[in-house]
Design a protein around this motif. Structure first.
Motif, PDB file in Angstrom:
ATOM      1  N   VAL A 167     -29.707  90.840  95.975  1.00 46.90           N
ATOM      2  CA  VAL A 167     -30.695  91.843  96.358  1.00 46.90           C
ATOM      3  C   VAL A 167     -30.279  92.426  97.703  1.00 46.90           C
ATOM      4  CG1 VAL A 167     -33.127  92.310  96.807  1.00 46.90           C
ATOM      5  CG2 VAL A 167     -32.475  90.603  95.089  1.00 46.90           C
ATOM      6  N   VAL A 168     -30.143  93.766  97.758  1.00 48.98           N
ATOM      7  CA  VAL A 168     -29.610  94.430  98.953  1.00 48.98           C
ATOM      8  C   VAL A 168     -30.547  95.556  99.367  1.00 48.98           C
ATOM      9  CG1 VAL A 168     -27.219  93.901  98.363  1.00 48.98           C
ATOM     10  CG2 VAL A 168     -28.249  96.031  97.555  1.00 48.98           C
ATOM     11  N   LYS A 169     -30.261  96.092 100.545  1.00 49.34           N
ATOM     12  CA  LYS A 169     -30.991  97.238 101.052  1.00 49.34           C
ATOM     13  C   LYS A 169     -30.145  98.486 100.851  1.00 49.34           C
ATOM     14  CE  LYS A 169     -33.174  99.070 105.249  1.00 49.34           C
ATOM     15  NZ  LYS A 169     -33.447  98.827 106.695  1.00 49.34           N
ATOM     16  N   VAL A 170     -30.750  99.554 100.348  1.00 48.75           N
ATOM     17  CA  VAL A 170     -30.034 100.813 100.142  1.00 48.75           C
ATOM     18  C   VAL A 170     -29.711 101.427 101.501  1.00 48.75           C
ATOM     19  CG1 VAL A 170     -30.157 103.127  99.171  1.00 48.75           C
ATOM     20  CG2 VAL A 170     -31.102 101.191  97.907  1.00 48.75           C
ATOM     21  N   ALA A 171     -28.422 101.784 101.692  1.00 46.41           N
ATOM     22  CA  ALA A 171     -27.986 102.366 102.963  1.00 46.41           C
ATOM     23  C   ALA A 171     -27.642 103.840 102.834  1.00 46.41           C
ATOM     24  CB  ALA A 171     -26.782 101.608 103.511  1.00 46.41           C
ATOM     25  N   THR A 172     -27.125 104.251 101.690  1.00 41.89           N
ATOM     26  CA  THR A 172     -26.757 105.655 101.488  1.00 41.89           C
ATOM     27  C   THR A 172     -27.033 106.079 100.063  1.00 41.89           C
ATOM     28  OG1 THR A 172     -24.473 105.034 100.955  1.00 41.89           O
ATOM     29  CG2 THR A 172     -24.929 105.673 103.244  1.00 41.89           C
TER      30      THR A 172
ATOM     31  N   GLU B 283     -25.095  98.626 102.514  1.00 41.54           N
ATOM     32  CA  GLU B 283     -24.503  98.770 103.839  1.00 41.54           C
ATOM     33  C   GLU B 283     -23.001  98.520 103.837  1.00 41.54           C
ATOM     34  OE1 GLU B 283     -26.821  95.999 105.998  1.00 41.54           O
ATOM     35  OE2 GLU B 283     -28.465  97.416 106.397  1.00 41.54           O
ATOM     36  N   ARG B 284     -22.479  97.820 102.818  1.00 37.52           N
ATOM     37  CA  ARG B 284     -21.039  97.601 102.700  1.00 37.52           C
ATOM     38  C   ARG B 284     -20.383  98.589 101.753  1.00 37.52           C
ATOM     39  NH1 ARG B 284     -21.437  91.516 100.900  1.00 37.52           N
ATOM     40  NH2 ARG B 284     -23.244  92.470  99.884  1.00 37.52           N
ATOM     41  N   ASP B 285     -21.123  99.642 101.420  1.00 36.19           N
ATOM     42  CA  ASP B 285     -20.655 100.723 100.556  1.00 36.19           C
ATOM     43  C   ASP B 285     -20.385 100.249  99.129  1.00 36.19           C
ATOM     44  OD1 ASP B 285     -20.250 103.496 100.493  1.00 36.19           O
ATOM     45  OD2 ASP B 285     -18.080 103.261 100.486  1.00 36.19           O
ATOM     46  N   ASN B 286     -21.156  99.256  98.677  1.00 38.21           N
ATOM     47  CA  ASN B 286     -21.075  98.805  97.292  1.00 38.21           C
ATOM     48  C   ASN B 286     -22.128  99.514  96.456  1.00 38.21           C
ATOM     49  OD1 ASN B 286     -19.021  96.806  97.758  1.00 38.21           O
ATOM     50  ND2 ASN B 286     -20.592  95.515  98.693  1.00 38.21           N
ATOM     51  N   LEU B 287     -21.773  99.821  95.218  1.00 38.64           N
ATOM     52  CA  LEU B 287     -22.704 100.484  94.325  1.00 38.64           C
ATOM     53  C   LEU B 287     -23.863  99.554  93.977  1.00 38.64           C
ATOM     54  CD1 LEU B 287     -23.288 102.995  92.522  1.00 38.64           C
ATOM     55  CD2 LEU B 287     -21.980 101.853  90.712  1.00 38.64           C
ATOM     56  N   VAL B 288     -25.082 100.078  94.038  1.00 38.90           N
ATOM     57  CA  VAL B 288     -26.294  99.310  93.717  1.00 38.90           C
ATOM     58  C   VAL B 288     -26.664  99.592  92.269  1.00 38.90           C
ATOM     59  CG1 VAL B 288     -28.712  98.940  94.274  1.00 38.90           C
ATOM     60  CG2 VAL B 288     -27.069  99.382  96.103  1.00 38.90           C
ATOM     61  N   ASN B 289     -26.874  98.503  91.490  1.00 40.71           N
ATOM     62  CA  ASN B 289     -27.183  98.666  90.071  1.00 40.71           C
ATOM     63  C   ASN B 289     -28.662  98.943  89.808  1.00 40.71           C
ATOM     64  OD1 ASN B 289     -25.032  96.126  90.260  1.00 40.71           O
ATOM     65  ND2 ASN B 289     -24.411  97.754  88.885  1.00 40.71           N
TER      66      ASN B 289
ATOM     67  N   ARG C 224     -26.130  93.974  91.493  1.00 41.02           N
ATOM     68  CA  ARG C 224     -26.578  94.273  92.851  1.00 41.02           C
ATOM     69  C   ARG C 224     -27.836  95.132  92.720  1.00 41.02           C
ATOM     70  NH1 ARG C 224     -22.106  95.713  94.254  1.00 41.02           N
ATOM     71  NH2 ARG C 224     -21.335  93.805  95.208  1.00 41.02           N
ATOM     72  N   VAL C 225     -28.972  94.592  93.131  1.00 35.82           N
ATOM     73  CA  VAL C 225     -30.274  95.220  92.899  1.00 35.82           C
ATOM     74  C   VAL C 225     -30.906  95.555  94.241  1.00 35.82           C
ATOM     75  CG1 VAL C 225     -32.537  94.960  91.805  1.00 35.82           C
ATOM     76  CG2 VAL C 225     -30.513  93.904  90.766  1.00 35.82           C
ATOM     77  N   ALA C 226     -31.511  96.740  94.317  1.00 36.78           N
ATOM     78  CA  ALA C 226     -32.222  97.127  95.530  1.00 36.78           C
ATOM     79  C   ALA C 226     -33.570  96.416  95.599  1.00 36.78           C
ATOM     80  CB  ALA C 226     -32.430  98.639  95.550  1.00 36.78           C
TER      81      ALA C 226
ATOM     82  N   ASP D 274     -38.046 103.560 100.357  1.00 39.38           N
ATOM     83  CA  ASP D 274     -38.214 103.979 101.745  1.00 39.38           C
ATOM     84  C   ASP D 274     -37.018 104.769 102.272  1.00 39.38           C
ATOM     85  OD1 ASP D 274     -40.653 102.679 101.822  1.00 39.38           O
ATOM     86  OD2 ASP D 274     -39.749 100.783 102.471  1.00 39.38           O
ATOM     87  N   PHE D 275     -35.968 104.887 101.473  1.00 39.75           N
ATOM     88  CA  PHE D 275     -34.769 105.576 101.948  1.00 39.75           C
ATOM     89  C   PHE D 275     -34.831 107.047 101.566  1.00 39.75           C
ATOM     90  CE2 PHE D 275     -30.424 107.082 101.717  1.00 39.75           C
ATOM     91  CZ  PHE D 275     -29.893 106.609 102.914  1.00 39.75           C
ATOM     92  N   VAL D 276     -34.460 107.934 102.528  1.00 40.82           N
ATOM     93  CA  VAL D 276     -34.515 109.377 102.308  1.00 40.82           C
ATOM     94  C   VAL D 276     -33.132 109.972 102.571  1.00 40.82           C
ATOM     95  CG1 VAL D 276     -35.569 111.554 102.985  1.00 40.82           C
ATOM     96  CG2 VAL D 276     -36.923 109.453 102.980  1.00 40.82           C
ATOM     97  N   HIS D 277     -32.677 110.791 101.645  1.00 45.57           N
ATOM     98  CA  HIS D 277     -31.400 111.488 101.776  1.00 45.57           C
ATOM     99  C   HIS D 277     -31.669 112.993 101.775  1.00 45.57           C
ATOM    100  CE1 HIS D 277     -27.197 112.643 101.057  1.00 45.57           C
ATOM    101  NE2 HIS D 277     -27.658 113.441 100.112  1.00 45.57           N
ATOM    102  N   SER D 278     -31.073 113.702 102.735  1.00 50.24           N
ATOM    103  CA  SER D 278     -31.267 115.149 102.850  1.00 50.24           C
ATOM    104  C   SER D 278     -29.951 115.861 102.606  1.00 50.24           C
ATOM    105  CB  SER D 278     -31.800 115.514 104.236  1.00 50.24           C
ATOM    106  OG  SER D 278     -33.051 114.904 104.465  1.00 50.24           O
ATOM    107  N   THR D 279     -30.013 116.979 101.913  1.00 43.64           N
ATOM    108  CA  THR D 279     -28.832 117.800 101.681  1.00 43.64           C
ATOM    109  C   THR D 279     -29.243 119.265 101.702  1.00 43.64           C
ATOM    110  OG1 THR D 279     -26.976 118.213 100.186  1.00 43.64           O
ATOM    111  CG2 THR D 279     -29.068 117.719  99.168  1.00 43.64           C
TER     112      THR D 279
END
Length: 507
Positions: free
Chosen positions: A150-155, A180-186, A87-89, A237-242
């Motif tokens: 090929v998937v889009k990163v959701a989290t 988006e289905r909460d699967n790990l992206v390789n 599974r590739v972004a 393009d995905f941003v995660h804040s903590t």
């Protein structure tokens, strides 16, 4: 042991090529032509191949030319080491590995074109969708297939990074991507990764980002000043804040929850607290199993299962686990304060400990836990009108038994326990005996009366007619007054494999 094979160039005896295989057990020569040699692999391994040419002039003189040795590796069947499903972004890359060196295989895209591109052993995601990547040997004799999505990163999820850091500390955490289905992206390689924070120079400094495997990457942070900071991790393009905080008070970093783990019974009350006094909010992951009061940390065990109890205040976020269970066994044993004595014709044992078990795990009361278990105890083998068994709680919260029997002629009695809780009532009978200290009657010269014997005195018309039976004997202990005797532990078990089964629970 090398194998040599000579060949006359164009059948000219004056020009002779000699091919040499260092280890003929790995590689053998099939035939030689004017321009080369054909070899066949015989077993897995590595060897060398070399060639020399000897030429004879018209005057009979000779000279030789030698080539450098060429290394040849003979491999087994083509085996895929990477997952057969990747599974590739988008814009992310993953490496496809086999048991062979990278230059032994080629990659090609099968099915829908344009979803991925391949280069060497690397596949890169371009468009959302599915396709297959074919890995084959150069001669096409063997191949394996990898399915690529090929998937889009959701989290993004950060593992191993505390919310509160100590001043001067260097922390490392692992970041992983999910679709988006909460699967790990390789596919992580090739993606632009940035780790930024506001006021970065004053609080947090990013010391490195390292991709250590296809399914995630590590980040290293250095706490350079006290304060709060918002850490931003961007992947493409995905941003995660903590939110993070740095403190110069080492006690805050070491905040723990007490008790660190709790195994309790249904209906128990657990009082959670922090290792240092703090004000915050208490949260239960499952209020159906353990419901906690948000302001006090007092939790009530509601049903069988496990729940996480979390304490949150500012940058502090700590948690512990509570396990709620059913009682399946009760064990009676001596404690440090267990006493045996005979006083005023009453044989007593005080301070016998009751230990409740759920399978192989003990259920323990403590300063933080009140299991709220009610116990009723009955003595068998002695006159119930003059015998007593009481279940109490000692200063530490442990359950204990006090047993009193009036002048027993036998020093063995049997106990039945009835345990009540929030679920129901259970009986734990036992055939094990509790050993007591026999007591003699005063003035009986060592004679003890059997409890089975009876004395009936009948007064009628001024005449005394006695109908009595007794048995004379000497006290087996050979002594009067108080005495001490060790007692084996007794086990009361609730379970399908137990020799002592409880009665059916009632409301």
């Amino acid at each position: 042991d090398a194998a040599d094979s000579s060949y006359a160039y164009h059948n000219n005896p004056n020009i002779v090529f000699t091919w040499r295989v260092r280890d003929p057990n790995i590689l053998s020569i099939v035939n030689i032509t004017d321009w080369g040699v054909k070899l066949v692999g015989k077993s897995v391994g590595t060897t060398t191949v070399s060639v020399s040419a000897q030429m004879t002039k018209f005057d009979g003189t000779t000279y030789e030319l030698h080539s450098p040795a060429t290394t040849v590796t003979v491999h087994g069947p083509l085996i895929l080491i990477s997952p057969s499903f990747l599974r590739v972004a988008i814009a992310g890359s993953a490496t496809i590995l086999t048991n062979l060196p990278p230059n032994a295989t080629t990659l090609s895209v099968g099915g829908t074109q344009g979803i991925v591109t391949v280069s060497g052993t690397t596949v890169t995601g371009r468009l959302i969708g599915h396709c297959v990547v074919v890995v084959e040997l150069h001669d096409g004799s063997e191949r394996v297939v990898v399915v690529v999505e090929v998937v889009k990163v959701a989290t993004l999820r950060v593992f191993g990074l505390p919310s509160l850091l100590s001043f001067g500390a260097v922390e490392q955490a692992n970041v992983r991507m999910f679709d988006e289905r909460d699967n790990l992206v390789n596919g992580v390689q090739g993606l632009p990764i940035r780790v930024l924070s506001n006021h970065q120079s004053r609080v947090i400094a990013t010391t490195g980002v390292e991709i250590v495997r296809d399914d995630g990457f590590d980040i290293s942070l250095s706490a350079v000043g006290a304060g709060k900071v918002c850490l931003e991790i961007s992947v493409g393009d995905f941003v995660h804040s903590t939110d993070l905080a740095v403190t110069d008070n080492p006690e805050l970093v070491r905040v723990e929850l007490l008790p660190s783990q709790a195994a309790v019974h249904v209906g128990a009350t657990i009082r959670f607290q922090t290792s240092i006094p703090l004000l915050g909010q208490w949260i239960s992951s499952d209020t159906q199993i353990a419901d906690v009061t948000s302001t006090t940390g007092i939790a009530k065990a509601q049903s069988v299962g496990s729940a996480t109890i979390r304490f949150v205040t500012g940058a502090i976020n700590v948690f512990t686990t509570v396990s709620v269970r059913r009682i399946t066994r009760v064990e009676l044993r001596e404690g440090n304060k267990t006493e045996y004595q005979c006083t005023n014709k009453v044989s007593q044992v005080r301070g016998m400990l009751l230990q409740f078990w759920s399978a192989s795990q003990p259920i323990i009361d403590s300063e933080f836990v009140n299991n709220d278990i009610h116990i009723r105890c009955t003595v068998y083998g002695a006159d119930p009108l003059v015998s007593q068994c009481r279940a109490l709680r000692d200063d530490s919260g442990a359950y204990i038994l006090d047993v009193s029997v009036f002048s027993p002629s036998s020093n063995r009695v049997r106990l039945d326990l009835v345990v009540s809780d929030a679920i129901g009532t259970y009986s734990f009978p036992t055939t094990e005996s509790l050993v007591l200290q026999p007591c003699d009657r005063p003035g009986s010269s060592g004679i003890t009366f059997d409890w089975i014997s009876t004395i009936v005195i009948v007064l009628c018309s001024g005449a005394i007619m006695g109908f009595f039976g007794f048995r004379m004997g000497t006290n087996s202990q050979g002594q009067r007054g108080s005495g001490t005797q060790r007692v084996p532990s007794a086990s009361f078990t609730h379970g399908p494999h137990s020799p002592f089964r409880p009665s059916r629970p009632t409301s």
